[in-house]
Design a protein around this motif. Structure first.
Motif, PDB file in Angstrom:
ATOM      1  N   SER A 161       0.831  -1.202   0.000  1.00  0.00           N
ATOM      2  CA  SER A 161       0.000   0.000   0.000  1.00  0.00           C
ATOM      3  C   SER A 161       0.872   1.261   0.000  1.00  0.00           C
ATOM      4  CB  SER A 161      -0.924  -0.003   1.217  1.00  0.00           C
ATOM      5  OG  SER A 161      -1.678   1.168   1.272  1.00  0.00           O
ATOM      6  N   GLU A 162       1.907   1.265   0.827  1.00  0.00           N
ATOM      7  CA  GLU A 162       2.831   2.403   0.867  1.00  0.00           C
ATOM      8  C   GLU A 162       3.540   2.580  -0.474  1.00  0.00           C
ATOM      9  OE1 GLU A 162       3.449   4.801   3.192  1.00  0.00           O
ATOM     10  OE2 GLU A 162       1.675   3.956   4.160  1.00  0.00           O
ATOM     11  N   PHE A 163       3.952   1.467  -1.084  1.00  0.00           N
ATOM     12  CA  PHE A 163       4.605   1.526  -2.388  1.00  0.00           C
ATOM     13  C   PHE A 163       3.662   2.125  -3.431  1.00  0.00           C
ATOM     14  CE2 PHE A 163       5.480  -0.347  -6.548  1.00  0.00           C
ATOM     15  CZ  PHE A 163       6.783   0.075  -6.740  1.00  0.00           C
ATOM     16  N   GLU A 164       2.398   1.699  -3.398  1.00  0.00           N
ATOM     17  CA  GLU A 164       1.422   2.235  -4.352  1.00  0.00           C
ATOM     18  C   GLU A 164       1.232   3.735  -4.137  1.00  0.00           C
ATOM     19  OE1 GLU A 164      -1.945  -0.309  -3.692  1.00  0.00           O
ATOM     20  OE2 GLU A 164      -1.152  -1.888  -4.988  1.00  0.00           O
ATOM     21  N   ASN A 165       1.200   4.176  -2.875  1.00  0.00           N
ATOM     22  CA  ASN A 165       1.073   5.605  -2.582  1.00  0.00           C
ATOM     23  C   ASN A 165       2.274   6.385  -3.110  1.00  0.00           C
ATOM     24  OD1 ASN A 165      -1.392   5.232  -1.327  1.00  0.00           O
ATOM     25  ND2 ASN A 165      -0.529   5.145   0.730  1.00  0.00           N
ATOM     26  N   VAL A 166       3.466   5.854  -2.872  1.00  0.00           N
ATOM     27  CA  VAL A 166       4.686   6.516  -3.349  1.00  0.00           C
ATOM     28  C   VAL A 166       4.695   6.545  -4.878  1.00  0.00           C
ATOM     29  CG1 VAL A 166       7.207   6.270  -3.502  1.00  0.00           C
ATOM     30  CG2 VAL A 166       6.059   6.024  -1.294  1.00  0.00           C
ATOM     31  N   SER A 167       4.249   5.476  -5.487  1.00  0.00           N
ATOM     32  CA  SER A 167       4.208   5.414  -6.951  1.00  0.00           C
ATOM     33  C   SER A 167       3.243   6.464  -7.510  1.00  0.00           C
ATOM     34  CB  SER A 167       3.784   4.016  -7.392  1.00  0.00           C
ATOM     35  OG  SER A 167       3.787   3.912  -8.787  1.00  0.00           O
ATOM     36  N   LYS A 168       2.093   6.638  -6.856  1.00  0.00           N
ATOM     37  CA  LYS A 168       1.132   7.659  -7.287  1.00  0.00           C
ATOM     38  C   LYS A 168       1.730   9.056  -7.124  1.00  0.00           C
ATOM     39  CE  LYS A 168      -2.995   4.951  -6.245  1.00  0.00           C
ATOM     40  NZ  LYS A 168      -4.124   4.789  -5.328  1.00  0.00           N
ATOM     41  N   GLU A 169       2.413   9.280  -5.997  1.00  0.00           N
ATOM     42  CA  GLU A 169       3.057  10.575  -5.768  1.00  0.00           C
ATOM     43  C   GLU A 169       4.138  10.831  -6.819  1.00  0.00           C
ATOM     44  OE1 GLU A 169       4.455  10.882  -1.733  1.00  0.00           O
ATOM     45  OE2 GLU A 169       2.463  10.452  -0.918  1.00  0.00           O
ATOM     46  N   LYS A 170       4.897   9.802  -7.167  1.00  0.00           N
ATOM     47  CA  LYS A 170       5.939   9.927  -8.185  1.00  0.00           C
ATOM     48  C   LYS A 170       5.314  10.307  -9.522  1.00  0.00           C
ATOM     49  CE  LYS A 170       9.127   7.169 -10.858  1.00  0.00           C
ATOM     50  NZ  LYS A 170       9.237   5.844 -11.378  1.00  0.00           N
ATOM     51  N   ASP A 171       4.217   9.621  -9.875  1.00  0.00           N
ATOM     52  CA  ASP A 171       3.533   9.934 -11.136  1.00  0.00           C
ATOM     53  C   ASP A 171       3.039  11.379 -11.148  1.00  0.00           C
ATOM     54  OD1 ASP A 171       4.024   7.344 -11.951  1.00  0.00           O
ATOM     55  OD2 ASP A 171       1.972   6.625 -11.554  1.00  0.00           O
ATOM     56  N   ALA A 172       2.479  11.827 -10.018  1.00  0.00           N
ATOM     57  CA  ALA A 172       1.989  13.204  -9.926  1.00  0.00           C
ATOM     58  C   ALA A 172       3.144  14.196 -10.063  1.00  0.00           C
ATOM     59  CB  ALA A 172       1.254  13.416  -8.605  1.00  0.00           C
ATOM     60  N   LEU A 173       4.278  13.904  -9.422  1.00  0.00           N
ATOM     61  CA  LEU A 173       5.444  14.790  -9.524  1.00  0.00           C
ATOM     62  C   LEU A 173       6.005  14.804 -10.946  1.00  0.00           C
ATOM     63  CD1 LEU A 173       7.301  14.007  -6.181  1.00  0.00           C
ATOM     64  CD2 LEU A 173       6.215  16.165  -6.836  1.00  0.00           C
ATOM     65  N   GLN A 174       5.996  13.665 -11.616  1.00  0.00           N
ATOM     66  CA  GLN A 174       6.466  13.629 -12.997  1.00  0.00           C
ATOM     67  C   GLN A 174       5.553  14.460 -13.897  1.00  0.00           C
ATOM     68  OE1 GLN A 174       6.751   9.393 -13.768  1.00  0.00           O
ATOM     69  NE2 GLN A 174       8.957   9.395 -13.374  1.00  0.00           N
ATOM     70  N   ALA A 175       4.243  14.374 -13.673  1.00  0.00           N
ATOM     71  CA  ALA A 175       3.299  15.162 -14.469  1.00  0.00           C
ATOM     72  C   ALA A 175       3.509  16.651 -14.207  1.00  0.00           C
ATOM     73  CB  ALA A 175       1.870  14.756 -14.139  1.00  0.00           C
ATOM     74  N   GLU A 176       3.696  17.008 -12.937  1.00  0.00           N
ATOM     75  CA  GLU A 176       3.934  18.407 -12.575  1.00  0.00           C
ATOM     76  C   GLU A 176       5.257  18.905 -13.180  1.00  0.00           C
ATOM     77  OE1 GLU A 176       4.477  21.069  -8.530  1.00  0.00           O
ATOM     78  OE2 GLU A 176       3.377  19.180  -8.399  1.00  0.00           O
ATOM     79  N   THR A 177       6.280  18.061 -13.146  1.00  0.00           N
ATOM     80  CA  THR A 177       7.568  18.414 -13.735  1.00  0.00           C
ATOM     81  C   THR A 177       7.422  18.656 -15.236  1.00  0.00           C
ATOM     82  OG1 THR A 177       8.754  17.116 -12.073  1.00  0.00           O
ATOM     83  CG2 THR A 177       9.953  17.619 -14.097  1.00  0.00           C
ATOM     84  N   GLN A 178       6.659  17.805 -15.896  1.00  0.00           N
ATOM     85  CA  GLN A 178       6.440  17.983 -17.338  1.00  0.00           C
ATOM     86  C   GLN A 178       5.710  19.299 -17.617  1.00  0.00           C
ATOM     87  OE1 GLN A 178       7.805  16.102 -19.764  1.00  0.00           O
ATOM     88  NE2 GLN A 178       7.049  17.729 -21.085  1.00  0.00           N
ATOM     89  N   GLU A 179       4.706  19.629 -16.787  1.00  0.00           N
ATOM     90  CA  GLU A 179       3.995  20.899 -16.948  1.00  0.00           C
ATOM     91  C   GLU A 179       4.940  22.089 -16.767  1.00  0.00           C
ATOM     92  OE1 GLU A 179       0.680  20.954 -14.242  1.00  0.00           O
ATOM     93  OE2 GLU A 179      -0.259  19.217 -15.173  1.00  0.00           O
ATOM     94  N   LEU A 180       5.808  21.974 -15.750  1.00  0.00           N
ATOM     95  CA  LEU A 180       6.777  23.051 -15.521  1.00  0.00           C
ATOM     96  C   LEU A 180       7.753  23.187 -16.681  1.00  0.00           C
ATOM     97  CD1 LEU A 180       7.509  22.552 -11.712  1.00  0.00           C
ATOM     98  CD2 LEU A 180       6.286  24.461 -12.764  1.00  0.00           C
ATOM     99  N   LYS A 181       8.198  22.058 -17.245  1.00  0.00           N
ATOM    100  CA  LYS A 181       9.097  22.106 -18.401  1.00  0.00           C
ATOM    101  C   LYS A 181       8.406  22.785 -19.577  1.00  0.00           C
ATOM    102  CE  LYS A 181      12.024  18.056 -17.592  1.00  0.00           C
ATOM    103  NZ  LYS A 181      12.368  16.710 -18.072  1.00  0.00           N
ATOM    104  N   THR A 182       7.147  22.434 -19.800  1.00  0.00           N
ATOM    105  CA  THR A 182       6.380  23.036 -20.901  1.00  0.00           C
ATOM    106  C   THR A 182       6.244  24.539 -20.685  1.00  0.00           C
ATOM    107  OG1 THR A 182       5.178  20.960 -21.208  1.00  0.00           O
ATOM    108  CG2 THR A 182       4.190  22.943 -22.166  1.00  0.00           C
TER     109      THR A 182
END
Length: 118
Positions: free
Chosen positions: A79-100
């Motif tokens: 469960s913790e791994f899944e939460n961290v994975s979701k947070e990682k995905d959200a940070l990657q999406a945010e990083t991509q938005e910032l790059k754009t």
């Protein structure tokens, strides 16, 4: 009769008392007149088998409890791994938005710079 003077009507119980107290000597056996040891040996053997089976069941129950606890821990880790994975995905999406956004700003800055040079 066991080493500590306890008297039992069952050889099995006397042997179990010896085992529990750490005595290595076999209990002394006394029989009343007309009694032969064979009369009760089957019951004693059944008692020993029952005691061994009960001990095995306790061991299996303890192992099962440990396994259940391990499964709970693994479920929490998953469960913790899944939460961290979701947070990682959200940070990657945010990083991509910032790059754009940064690329858009860079484009605007380049346009401004070209206009300012003229």
């Amino acid at each position: 009769m066991t080493k500590d003077g306890q008297i039992f009507f069952s050889k099995f119980k006397a042997e179990r008392n010896n085992k529990n107290k750490g005595f290595t000597e076999d209990p002394q056996e006394f029989f009343r007149e007309g009694y032969t040891p064979e009369n009760g040996e089957d019951l004693d053997e059944m008692g020993i088998l029952l005691e061994e089976t009960l001990q095995e069941n306790k061991t299996l129950k303890d192992a099962n409890a440990e396994l259940v606890e391990s499964i709970k821990i693994l479920e929490n880790v998953k469960s913790e791994f899944e939460n961290v994975s979701k947070e990682k995905d959200a940070l990657q999406a945010e990083t991509q938005e910032l790059k754009t956004a940064l690329e858009a700003l860079q484009t605007e800055l380049n346009k401004f710079s070209k206009t300012a040079k003229k």
